[in-house]
Design a protein around this motif. Structure first.
Motif, mmCIF file in Angstrom:
data_model
loop_
_atom_site.group_PDB
_atom_site.id
_atom_site.type_symbol
_atom_site.label_atom_id
_atom_site.label_comp_id
_atom_site.label_asym_id
_atom_site.label_seq_id
_atom_site.Cartn_x
_atom_site.Cartn_y
_atom_site.Cartn_z
ATOM 1 N N ASN A 141 0.745 -1.279 -0.003
ATOM 2 C CA ASN A 141 0.106 0.132 0.026
ATOM 3 C C ASN A 141 0.961 1.371 -0.077
ATOM 4 N N ARG A 142 1.653 1.227 -1.026
ATOM 5 C CA ARG A 142 2.639 2.440 -1.165
ATOM 6 C C ARG A 142 3.044 2.750 -2.681
ATOM 7 N N PRO A 143 3.110 3.950 -2.901
ATOM 8 C CA PRO A 143 3.652 4.293 -4.362
ATOM 9 C C PRO A 143 5.046 3.534 -4.619
ATOM 10 N N LEU A 144 4.896 3.215 -6.051
ATOM 11 C CA LEU A 144 6.056 2.539 -6.608
ATOM 12 C C LEU A 144 7.094 3.702 -7.051
ATOM 13 N N ALA A 145 8.410 3.716 -6.723
ATOM 14 C CA ALA A 145 9.341 4.539 -6.810
ATOM 15 C C ALA A 145 9.857 4.595 -8.165
ATOM 16 N N PRO A 146 10.338 5.581 -8.718
ATOM 17 C CA PRO A 146 10.670 5.775 -10.196
ATOM 18 C C PRO A 146 12.118 4.526 -10.168
ATOM 19 N N LYS A 206 8.981 9.362 -22.985
ATOM 20 C CA LYS A 206 8.096 8.462 -23.314
ATOM 21 C C LYS A 206 8.208 8.052 -24.755
ATOM 22 N N LEU A 207 8.110 6.634 -25.053
ATOM 23 C CA LEU A 207 8.296 6.306 -26.452
ATOM 24 C C LEU A 207 6.873 6.061 -26.986
ATOM 25 N N LYS A 208 6.949 6.346 -28.139
ATOM 26 C CA LYS A 208 5.504 5.894 -29.250
ATOM 27 C C LYS A 208 5.895 4.924 -30.393
ATOM 28 N N MET A 226 9.306 0.914 -13.335
ATOM 29 C CA MET A 226 8.686 2.104 -13.269
ATOM 30 C C MET A 226 9.745 3.106 -14.023
ATOM 31 N N PRO A 227 9.211 3.973 -15.107
ATOM 32 C CA PRO A 227 10.058 4.881 -15.548
ATOM 33 C C PRO A 227 10.879 5.602 -14.490
ATOM 34 N N ALA A 228 11.846 6.093 -15.112
ATOM 35 C CA ALA A 228 12.945 6.861 -14.363
ATOM 36 C C ALA A 228 12.397 8.316 -14.318
#
Length: 167
Positions: free
Chosen positions: A18-23, A72-74, A65-67
């Protein structure tokens, strides 16, 4: 019959802790059935809290998780992908073997090509014929199973080939 399943985006939170995921943090995404048979639920679990897929899991994968500040890639436009497949039809380009096979699977997933059910008699047993849906032309693709040792290398090559930075 082919069906699409809607799976939500990353929640960016570890469900177990129950916590945010870090970069830059590794995490696992898990898909399970929802309350009705049509819906799917996604949850994300940090690598630190991961103890294997929970019971009833339909699928799971590992991601990062993205740094912070990462671009962002497309994915390249469909027309570019289709041209790449057509140009590689003689095996004379850098896109051959497993990369060509993986591109074809990407196009199949995007419903830009479809397998031909009754291939011609000249098709080898390790090949599959596909119809390009926008113009009806056909391409033959060698089926190239990808070993676990090749996964990272081929994945990196495919990303470099098919993606560009988004604005």
């Amino acid at each position: 019959m082919q069906s699409d399943y809607k799976v939500g985006r990353c929640t960016r939170r570890c469900q177990a802790q129950n916590r945010p995921l870090a970069p830059g943090e590794w995490y696992y995404s898990v898909v399970t059935e929802g309350d009705d048979e049509e819906s799917l639920l996604r949850s994300d679990i940090s690598a630190q809290a991961w103890q294997g897929p929970p019971e009833g899991t339909l699928g799971w994968w590992k991601s990062r998780m993205p740094a912070a500040g990462a671009k962002k890639l497309k994915l390249a436009p469909d027309a570019v992908l289709m041209d790449l497949l057509r140009q590689s039809d003689g095996g004379s380009t850098m896109l051959s073997g497993p990369l060509r096979y993986l591109l074809t699977l990407t196009l199949l997933r995007r419903r830009l090509v479809q397998p031909i059910e009754n291939p011609s008699s000249t098709t080898a047993s390790d090949e599959q014929e596909f119809e390009i849906l926008d113009d009806g032309t056909q391409v033959t693709v060698k089926i190239c199973p990808v070993s676990s040792q090749e996964t990272q290398r081929l994945g990196d090559q495919l990303v470099e080939l098919l993606y560009c930075e988004a604005d």
